[in-house]
Design a protein around this motif. Structure first.
Motif, PDB file in Angstrom:
ATOM      1  N   UNK A 265       0.976  -3.069   8.588  1.00 33.06           N
ATOM      2  CA  UNK A 265       1.176  -2.887  10.023  1.00 33.06           C
ATOM      3  C   UNK A 265       1.404  -1.401  10.251  1.00 33.06           C
ATOM      4  N   UNK A 266       0.650  -0.833  11.181  1.00 39.98           N
ATOM      5  CA  UNK A 266       0.706   0.615  11.385  1.00 39.98           C
ATOM      6  C   UNK A 266       0.283   0.957  12.807  1.00 39.98           C
ATOM      7  N   UNK A 267       0.760   2.078  13.305  1.00 39.16           N
ATOM      8  CA  UNK A 267       0.317   2.549  14.618  1.00 39.16           C
ATOM      9  C   UNK A 267      -1.089   3.124  14.475  1.00 39.16           C
ATOM     10  N   UNK A 268      -2.034   2.602  15.247  1.00 36.06           N
ATOM     11  CA  UNK A 268      -3.398   3.100  15.222  1.00 36.06           C
ATOM     12  C   UNK A 268      -3.508   4.425  15.949  1.00 36.06           C
ATOM     13  N   UNK A 269      -4.684   5.055  15.918  1.00 34.30           N
ATOM     14  CA  UNK A 269      -4.888   6.355  16.549  1.00 34.30           C
ATOM     15  C   UNK A 269      -4.571   6.363  18.045  1.00 34.30           C
ATOM     16  N   UNK A 270      -4.738   5.208  18.699  1.00 30.68           N
ATOM     17  CA  UNK A 270      -4.458   5.129  20.138  1.00 30.68           C
ATOM     18  C   UNK A 270      -3.021   4.694  20.418  1.00 30.68           C
ATOM     19  N   UNK A 271      -2.197   4.560  19.351  1.00 28.51           N
ATOM     20  CA  UNK A 271      -0.807   4.160  19.509  1.00 28.51           C
ATOM     21  C   UNK A 271      -0.586   2.660  19.467  1.00 28.51           C
ATOM     22  N   UNK A 272      -1.678   1.896  19.493  1.00 33.65           N
ATOM     23  CA  UNK A 272      -1.555   0.444  19.427  1.00 33.65           C
ATOM     24  C   UNK A 272      -1.284   0.019  17.986  1.00 33.65           C
ATOM     25  N   UNK A 273      -0.439  -0.981  17.815  1.00 28.03           N
ATOM     26  CA  UNK A 273      -0.079  -1.479  16.486  1.00 28.03           C
ATOM     27  C   UNK A 273      -1.236  -2.317  15.949  1.00 28.03           C
ATOM     28  N   UNK A 274      -1.681  -2.007  14.730  1.00 30.96           N
ATOM     29  CA  UNK A 274      -2.762  -2.755  14.075  1.00 30.96           C
ATOM     30  C   UNK A 274      -2.243  -3.261  12.735  1.00 30.96           C
ATOM     31  N   UNK A 275      -2.945  -4.228  12.136  1.00 31.06           N
ATOM     32  CA  UNK A 275      -2.501  -4.800  10.868  1.00 31.06           C
ATOM     33  C   UNK A 275      -3.690  -5.097   9.963  1.00 31.06           C
ATOM     34  N   UNK A 276      -4.327  -4.041   9.412  1.00 33.81           N
ATOM     35  CA  UNK A 276      -5.417  -4.295   8.482  1.00 33.81           C
ATOM     36  C   UNK A 276      -4.903  -4.966   7.206  1.00 33.81           C
ATOM     37  N   UNK A 277      -5.799  -5.665   6.523  1.00 37.23           N
ATOM     38  CA  UNK A 277      -5.467  -6.343   5.272  1.00 37.23           C
ATOM     39  C   UNK A 277      -6.526  -6.016   4.230  1.00 37.23           C
ATOM     40  N   UNK A 278      -6.210  -6.280   2.989  1.00 32.07           N
ATOM     41  CA  UNK A 278      -7.171  -6.073   1.920  1.00 32.07           C
ATOM     42  C   UNK A 278      -6.596  -6.482   0.588  1.00 32.07           C
ATOM     43  N   UNK A 279      -7.327  -6.159  -0.449  1.00 27.90           N
ATOM     44  CA  UNK A 279      -6.897  -6.405  -1.827  1.00 27.90           C
ATOM     45  C   UNK A 279      -7.108  -5.134  -2.624  1.00 27.90           C
ATOM     46  N   UNK A 280      -6.115  -4.769  -3.399  1.00 26.13           N
ATOM     47  CA  UNK A 280      -6.203  -3.573  -4.219  1.00 26.13           C
ATOM     48  C   UNK A 280      -6.706  -3.903  -5.614  1.00 26.13           C
ATOM     49  N   UNK A 281      -7.213  -2.891  -6.274  1.00 22.93           N
ATOM     50  CA  UNK A 281      -7.482  -2.911  -7.716  1.00 22.93           C
ATOM     51  C   UNK A 281      -6.883  -1.606  -8.229  1.00 22.93           C
ATOM     52  N   UNK A 282      -5.645  -1.658  -8.718  1.00 22.05           N
ATOM     53  CA  UNK A 282      -4.915  -0.466  -9.133  1.00 22.05           C
ATOM     54  C   UNK A 282      -4.782  -0.405 -10.644  1.00 22.05           C
ATOM     55  N   UNK A 283      -4.657   0.810 -11.143  1.00 21.38           N
ATOM     56  CA  UNK A 283      -4.471   1.022 -12.576  1.00 21.38           C
ATOM     57  C   UNK A 283      -3.146   1.745 -12.781  1.00 21.38           C
ATOM     58  N   UNK A 284      -2.362   1.245 -13.730  1.00 22.16           N
ATOM     59  CA  UNK A 284      -1.101   1.887 -14.108  1.00 22.16           C
ATOM     60  C   UNK A 284      -1.162   2.209 -15.595  1.00 22.16           C
ATOM     61  N   UNK A 285      -0.382   3.224 -15.957  1.00 22.18           N
ATOM     62  CA  UNK A 285      -0.293   3.605 -17.380  1.00 22.18           C
ATOM     63  C   UNK A 285       1.165   3.659 -17.795  1.00 22.18           C
ATOM     64  N   UNK A 286       1.395   3.335 -19.071  1.00 23.90           N
ATOM     65  CA  UNK A 286       2.733   3.476 -19.635  1.00 23.90           C
ATOM     66  C   UNK A 286       2.853   4.879 -20.205  1.00 23.90           C
TER      67      UNK A 286
END
Length: 128
Positions: A90-111
């Motif tokens: 949930x984030x303020x869009x460029x016009x100030x309106x609240x939007x809620x994009x969704x998605x799925x990540x593919x992240x890599x972590x290292x030890x």
């Protein structure tokens, strides 16, 4: 917000990221990244390094970003982990309106040498 000194379980990284971001703690978010880590933004830009990540995360905090992460899969071996997470931002869009994009990540972590896990690469667009 206080992070554990060393994150010993890579599966905890998505929730630690969510909690630090939602607290508006840019430094705590950045502490979850390995040196010279990279990130692909939702607009497709590829960022590398602490300064670029600080600007991106700071912009999200400034736009009152509120992240919900739902970890889906963690695979690890040889000091590398693949983290797949479903997210809603949930984030303020460029016009100030609240939007809620969704998605799925593919992240890599290292030890790291200290035994702690940190993000090496974030890709909130998953395989897209």
């Amino acid at each position: 917000m206080s992070l554990p000194q060393v994150v010993t379980d890579p599966a905890k990284l998505p929730i630690l990221f969510q909690d630090a971001l939602n607290a508006g703690d840019v430094d705590a978010v950045l502490a979850l990244f390995a040196p010279e880590a990279g990130m692909r933004t939702v607009t497709g830009e590829h960022l590398v390094g602490a300064d670029a990540l600080r600007a991106e995360i700071g912009g999200t905090v400034a736009a009152r970003g509120r992240l919900t992460n739902v970890p889906r899969l963690t695979l690890f071996g040889a000091d590398t982990a693949l983290l797949v997470t479903d997210w809603t931002m949930e984030i303020d869009g460029p016009d100030g309106e609240r939007i809620a994009p969704t998605g799925s990540t593919a992240n890599i972590a290292r030890r790291g040498p200290d035994g702690g896990w940190r993000f090496a690469l974030l890709n909130p667009r998953g395989t897209a």
